[in-house]
Scaffold this active site. Structure first.
Site, mmCIF file in Angstrom:
data_model
loop_
_atom_site.group_PDB
_atom_site.id
_atom_site.type_symbol
_atom_site.label_atom_id
_atom_site.label_comp_id
_atom_site.label_asym_id
_atom_site.label_seq_id
_atom_site.Cartn_x
_atom_site.Cartn_y
_atom_site.Cartn_z
ATOM 1 N N ASN A 110 -2.579 5.212 19.676
ATOM 2 C CA ASN A 110 -1.305 4.952 19.025
ATOM 3 C C ASN A 110 -0.107 5.356 19.880
ATOM 4 O O ASN A 110 1.008 4.885 19.659
ATOM 5 C CB ASN A 110 -1.244 5.692 17.681
ATOM 6 C CG ASN A 110 -1.635 4.785 16.529
ATOM 7 O OD1 ASN A 110 -0.930 3.848 16.209
ATOM 8 N ND2 ASN A 110 -2.783 5.063 15.937
ATOM 9 N N ILE A 142 -9.129 1.319 8.009
ATOM 10 C CA ILE A 142 -9.454 0.481 6.841
ATOM 11 C C ILE A 142 -10.374 -0.689 7.189
ATOM 12 O O ILE A 142 -11.144 -1.141 6.358
ATOM 13 C CB ILE A 142 -8.170 -0.061 6.145
ATOM 14 C CG1 ILE A 142 -7.305 -0.860 7.125
ATOM 15 C CG2 ILE A 142 -7.382 1.038 5.492
ATOM 16 C CD1 ILE A 142 -6.207 -1.673 6.421
ATOM 17 N N CYS A 183 -2.184 10.442 8.823
ATOM 18 C CA CYS A 183 -3.064 9.545 9.573
ATOM 19 C C CYS A 183 -2.106 8.644 10.343
ATOM 20 O O CYS A 183 -1.277 9.164 11.085
ATOM 21 C CB CYS A 183 -3.983 8.770 8.639
ATOM 22 S SG CYS A 183 -3.152 8.057 7.202
ATOM 23 N N ASP A 188 -0.140 5.603 8.824
ATOM 24 C CA ASP A 188 0.974 5.387 7.907
ATOM 25 C C ASP A 188 1.041 6.448 6.824
ATOM 26 O O ASP A 188 2.047 6.577 6.132
ATOM 27 C CB ASP A 188 0.857 4.002 7.259
ATOM 28 C CG ASP A 188 1.034 2.899 8.288
ATOM 29 O OD1 ASP A 188 1.988 2.985 9.085
ATOM 30 O OD2 ASP A 188 0.208 1.961 8.309
ATOM 31 N N ARG A 191 -4.590 -3.501 -0.832
ATOM 32 C CA ARG A 191 -5.943 -2.988 -0.611
ATOM 33 C C ARG A 191 -6.966 -3.616 -1.564
ATOM 34 O O ARG A 191 -8.122 -3.773 -1.207
ATOM 35 C CB ARG A 191 -5.959 -1.464 -0.787
ATOM 36 C CG ARG A 191 -5.135 -0.695 0.246
ATOM 37 C CD ARG A 191 -5.740 -0.780 1.634
ATOM 38 N NE ARG A 191 -4.893 -0.093 2.601
ATOM 39 C CZ ARG A 191 -4.029 -0.706 3.417
ATOM 40 N NH1 ARG A 191 -3.935 -2.025 3.400
ATOM 41 N NH2 ARG A 191 -3.298 -0.004 4.258
#
Lengths: 557, 549
Positions: A254, A280, A342, A344, A388
């Site tokens: 990142n 995810i 994490c 976001d 989600r």
């Protein structure tokens, strides 16, 4: 309604794959909200399937007995139908495919769902869970923490709640500066405040945020001061943990995008800890593999165990639980505050914070407490429910079973601490269904601002009072408020062999695999009977007293 | 006394006992002829009493003069003893080794054990075949009790009394016996009252490569079929294994000679494979450092759960033939003393509610395992930590208990007993103060004079004080056939046995206590309410003349 091509099909067979003799014949109806199967049998047993719960519909090649149609639901129910005419089957398929993929919020079931409550009751229902009251239960505001208006009208961070709790010592400039240095403005704020009543008198806190915009070298003195303020809000502790729930490699990657993680050299007295919960996309694939295992036609034990291993699902559940255990231990045993993030800060962070809270605070192990926790850590802090859980037809890459994993962590804990939770497995499964079903307004949208803009409180109903009224169905008979397991911090074992396949959730593809007898139901029935007996007993005991007074007859018990 | 020779150092002070998930205990270690004892000599501290016979293997290691003995037990527990002094440690280790591997049965503890309780009901007399036969006689007259094996000459591993079709004489039985492995000719195992169908069991027929046949054997099993009815032969081996057996003189029933029977082959593993499976499973369970992937892959590789599934599936098949198809069943594998008994006894648990009571389950174990000649002493000589050369050890009985546990878990209200009874039976099958599981068959037990020289396990279990521990508080008698699910996701690892020593059970024990409490409180209330109702009714009858004008 324009989607429904065939509202009624007769002589449809509902197939039980494992026990074919349990298959039934009946009539299939399509309404604007449900698929309904009514058995031809004497009892006319009805099966209702909400369109919004349909995950996909698959048609298999027509054979001599008819056209098979498989309806798979987001709560892992699978319905296998055999429709006599191919044309009917195609019509049902086309209708269901459209009905189960709404494109706009307005099409969701919650906007048409009407349980006949008057306006006043509906408004009252939305006030059933009050987060201000929850923070006050934790002892906030206090001399160290207070509420800030910085996010009024969501001007600091549009995915956060408007009311945020921050250290008193953090100045408005620090708050704004810190928000600027965090991905999507999700600055470090209070999630849980732990007041220890034991001799330690720890007052450690769990805070949450998104990743800092460090890149390879950037720093922000406001953000550094913000963490300093959080650490200082715990006067007895000399350092604080920053728990980055991502695998270290992901966090490092990142940095190339101008994001990353805290540099321990720039932030005084922080200890950085990576936990390694996957992202995810990994979780979505993992759950799909797990579902596939549940759908195998006649798996051998090896197929099943290999599939379970290959899915990686239990490994991920263990990672989430381990994160919670690490945080809970830091807070309760070492008295050290923790900042959790994490990328976001709305998926893994929500999981880690809420699992830690369940371990730390017996309140979150009650029916009301779990509702409060979900409302606080998930709903208010901008967990993207509609993305989600695929409420609308959208980007499939946004879909991921984040909440499923949290609920499963709670279930795994229930296996180790059977007396610690007021609710039963059924409550978790019911919550899971509601998160996907869009029947109530609670989980619609992706953040508080969006829900406000959708005027959900005026246009839909709240789930919580409904569950609360029916709480008798969801109680764990082994729960007793004065039991040792309902007190204090839970310290679960997280050795691999402690994790089990959640059959109640994932073993529902086939009806006949369902449990035959449930000890919990049995015990609940016994408890209910005991209650009636108690009442009878007390009424009997009153009778002699009346007789005693009125007629002077003595009772020899 | 010969034990004394084996005990070089009977006592060591300052020994530290370490067990996972339990506090360390420091104390004095004592060795007796049959026990390893560790006592802290303080009140309220638990002492360790370990039967030497329970020790499966030991390991020793030294750091300086501190010796450590790792004792691995047949009940799967692993304990560590830190012993100061190298010589003491070596002596203790060699004594344990010698005392836990005594060859002679008559030196086993049951021959020395004197009960501290009064034997009210002698377990050795609790289950006599004549009694069971009386029950059978009340339902049907098609069977008789034969004494053909009274001196164990027809079949050494069978009991002296056997239930056989009424119309088959002893001479035919002898001929049929000569056609079956080990003389184990087909005998009655279970009579299904509902429809008169039966389960019979035997050993494989000795057809050999040239397809020998035996008219008496054919007549014997045909005698159990009603006119025009067909039956099923369940061979617990795969067809390939059964074919191979022909080369060694064994084999299976040829369709041509048994036209009324349909043969079904299943795939229950042989003993040595099962032992290997147990060793691998326990190894996997004992390593807490395993990652999730490694744990699941080791669990899978052990094949234990697959074995459970296969056995249960076969038992369900037998039960289905009886209850659903209305057809009688003959079960056999090779010797008819292992997989055969697993299948016949589990089928009875599924079919017969009586087997789900404590008494009925004891009868089942006595009849289908002990009397039926399961070689307990050979099979249970070593458990999961056996590292030496294995002879005929195999967890056949443990697998049976595991399968019972699976059914019990799926039908938690249909059994009068709980998991504790199953765990207790597992422990005692491997090491016990009681004589019940000594020997390999009835004939051997007679020779050892067990009923005179040892105490029966049942004498102890059936005392009201002990029974309480084994009662299932959720029990509601259920007269139905119970069909367990054999889907892999319905079959769980039996944690009560395999993870017993690898986690704290405090919270689970508390949950059990809570359950007992809820049910006892309910009973208490019921009693109170009933007695009040009676009193009220009485008062009403007494008062009524006064109240009626």
């Amino acid at each position: 309604m324009e989607h429904i091509r065939t509202p009624k099909v007769e002589n449809v067979r509902m197939i039980d794959r494992l026990t074919p003799r349990k298959s039934t014949v009946g009539t299939l109806y399509l309404s604007s909200t449900h698929t309904i199967f009514v058995e031809n049998s004497e009892a006319h047993k009805e099966t209702w399937v909400l369109h919004s719960l349909v995950y996909n519909v698959e048609r298999l090649p027509t054979n001599s007995s008819g056209s098979p149609l498989i309806i798979r639901c987001k709560n892992f129910h699978v319905y296998r139908l055999l429709i006599p005419q191919e044309k009917d089957c195609l019509d049902v398929l086309a209708s269901l495919t459209q009905l189960s993929c709404p494109e706009r919020y307005g099409e969701l079931f919650c906007f048409s769902f009407n349980p006949n409550l008057d306006k006043e009751l509906r408004e009252k229902a939305w006030g059933f869970i009050n987060l201000k009251a929850e923070f006050s239960r934790m002892g906030i505001p206090c001399n160290l923490w207070h509420v800030t208006a910085a996010n009024h009208e969501y001007r600091l961070c549009d995915t956060y709640p408007s009311e945020l709790f921050v250290p008193k010592s953090a100045s408005p400039a620090v708050i704004v500066g810190s928000a600027k240095f965090r991905s999507r403005g999700r600055l470090p704020v209070l999630s849980y405040f732990h007041r220890d009543t034991s001799p330690n008198l720890f007052i450690a806190s769990i805070c949450r945020s998104s990743q800092p915009l460090t890149g390879f070298s950037a720093r922000s003195s406001d953000d550094e001061q913000m963490l300093q303020a959080i650490m200082k809000s715990n006067p007895v502790s000399e350092f604080m943990y920053v728990v980055d729930t991502r695998p270290k490699l992901n966090a490092m990657a990142n940095r190339a995008a101008g994001k990353g993680y805290e540099n321990e050299d720039h932030y005084t007295n922080i200890k950085l800890q990576f936990i390694g919960i996957e992202n995810i996309h990994v979780m979505r694939n993992s759950q799909q593999k797990l579902i596939d295992v549940g759908e195998l036609a006649a798996p051998s034990m090896s197929d099943f165990l290999w599939g379970l291993e290959n899915s990686g699902w239990l490994k991920h559940i263990k990672a989430v639980l381990d994160a919670g255990v690490f945080i809970a231990k830091a807070v309760a045993e070492d008295g050290v505050s923790v900042l959790v993030h994490c990328s976001d800060g709305w998926d893994r962070t929500a999981q880690a914070c809420s699992v830690a809270s369940v371990l730390l605070d017996p309140y979150y192990r009650t029916i009301k407490g779990l509702m409060v926790l979900i409302e606080k850590d998930w709903v208010s802090f901008g967990h993207k429910f509609s993305h989600r859980y695929a409420h609308l037809d959208g980007d499939p890459k946004e879909v991921s079973p984040v909440m499923d994993q949290f609920l499963e962590c709670v279930w795994q804990l229930m296996q180790q601490f059977p007396c610690a939770f007021e609710f039963s497995e059924r409550f978790l499964i019911q919550l899971h269904t509601h998160i996907y079903s869009c029947q109530h307004g609670n989980f619609i949208g992706n953040c508080q601002k969006e829900r406000r803009d959708l005027r959900l409180q005026e246009r839909t109903h709240s789930l919580w009072p409904h569950l609360w009224e029916n709480r008798a169905e969801y109680t764990n008979p082994l729960y007793r408020t004065d039991h040792s397991q309902t007190q204090g911090v839970l310290k679960p074992l997280t050795t691999a062999y402690c994790f089990k396949f959640w059959k109640g959730m994932y073993g529902r593809a086939e009806k006949s695999v369902a449990s035959h007898q449930s000890p919990a139901d049995c015990l609940n029935a016994v408890r209910e009977e005991s209650q009636q007996l108690e009442e009878e007993l007390s009424s009997h005991q009153e009778v002699p007293r009346e007789m005693d007074a009125g007629q002077g007859i003595h009772m020899h018990a | 006394m010969e034990f004394a020779e084996l005990i070089k150092t009977p006592r060591v002070d300052g020994v530290v006992l370490r067990r996972p998930f339990m506090p360390t205990v420091e104390g004095t270690l004592c060795l007796t002829g049959h026990h390893l004892i560790l006592s802290s000599r303080q009140d309220n501290t638990e002492e360790l009493w370990l039967l030497h016979a329970n020790i499966d293997s030991t390991e020793k290691r030294f750091v300086g003069s501190l010796g450590t003995i790792i004792v691995k037990c047949k009940d799967l527990r692993v304990i560590q003893l830190d012993i100061p002094g190298m010589e003491e440690c070596l002596n203790i280790a060699s004594s344990i080794e010698a005392l836990s591997t005594l060859d002679s049965v008559s030196l086993m503890y049951p021959f020395f054990y004197r009960p501290l309780f009064e034997v009210i009901e002698d377990g050795w007399q609790s289950f006599v075949p004549e009694e069971s036969f009386k029950d059978l006689e009340s339902m049907t007259d098609e069977w008789r009790l034969s004494e053909v094996n009274k001196d164990f000459s027809v079949c050494p591993s069978y009991p002296s009394l056997l239930t056989v079709p009424r119309d088959i004489d002893d001479e035919s039985l002898c001929k049929a016996a000569s056609f079956r492995h080990g003389g184990r000719f087909p005998v009655l195992s279970y009579y299904h009252k509902k429809n008169g169908m039966v389960i019979m069991r035997a050993a494989q027929p000795l057809t050999g490569t040239n397809g020998r046949r035996c008219k008496e054997d054919e007549k014997l099993i045909n005698a159990t079929l009603c006119a025009g009815k067909r039956g099923y032969i369940i061979d617990t081996r795969t067809i390939a294994v059964a074919q191979q057996a022909k080369a060694r003189g064994g084999g299976f029933e040829q369709e041509a000679n048994y036209p009324q029977w349909r043969r079904i082959h299943k795939a229950i593993e042989r003993s040595n494979v099962l032992q290997d499976s147990l060793i691998k499973l326990v190894e996997a369970c004992n390593d807490q450092s395993h990652s999730m992937d490694r744990w699941l892959s080791k669990l899978e590789a052990s094949n234990w759960q697959s074995n459970v599934k296969e056995i249960l599936t076969t038992a369900c098949l037998a039960a289905q033939c009886i209850d659903r198809e209305g057809a009688s069943v003959l079960v056999h594998g090779t010797e008819g003393t292992d997989s055969t008994l697993q299948v016949t006894s589990l089928a009875q648990i599924i079919l017969d509610p009586a087997c789900r009571t404590i008494r009925g389950f004891e009868v089942l174990i006595e009849r289908e395992w002990l009397q039926a000649g399961h070689p307990f002493q050979q099979r249970c000589a070593q458990s999961a930590y056996s590292n030496g050369k294995l002879r005929s050890e195999a967890p056949v009985f443990l697998l049976f208990l595991d399968c019972v546990w699976q059914i019990l878990r799926q039908f938690p209200c249909s059994f009068q007993f709980n998991e504790n009874l199953l765990i207790m039976l597992f422990e005692h099958a491997y090491a016990s103060q009681f004589g019940t599981f000594l020997g390999n068959c009835v004939a051997e037990r007679g020779k050892l004079q067990l009923s005179q020289k040892t105490v029966s396990l049942w004498s102890w279990v059936n005392r009201p004080q002990e029974l309480e521990r084994f009662l299932n508080p959720l029990y509601e008698p259920n007269n139905l056939v119970i069909w367990p699910s054999v889907a892999p996701q319905s079959l769980l690892l039996w944690e009560g046995v395999f993870l017993r020593w690898n986690r704290s059970t405090k919270c689970l024990d508390e949950a059990y206590q809570e359950m007992v409490h809820i049910i006892e409180y309910n009973k208490e209330l019921q009693n109170k309410v009933n007695s009040l109702r009676r009193q009220l009714a009485q008062l009403e009858t007494e008062d009524s003349p006064l109240q009626t004008p």
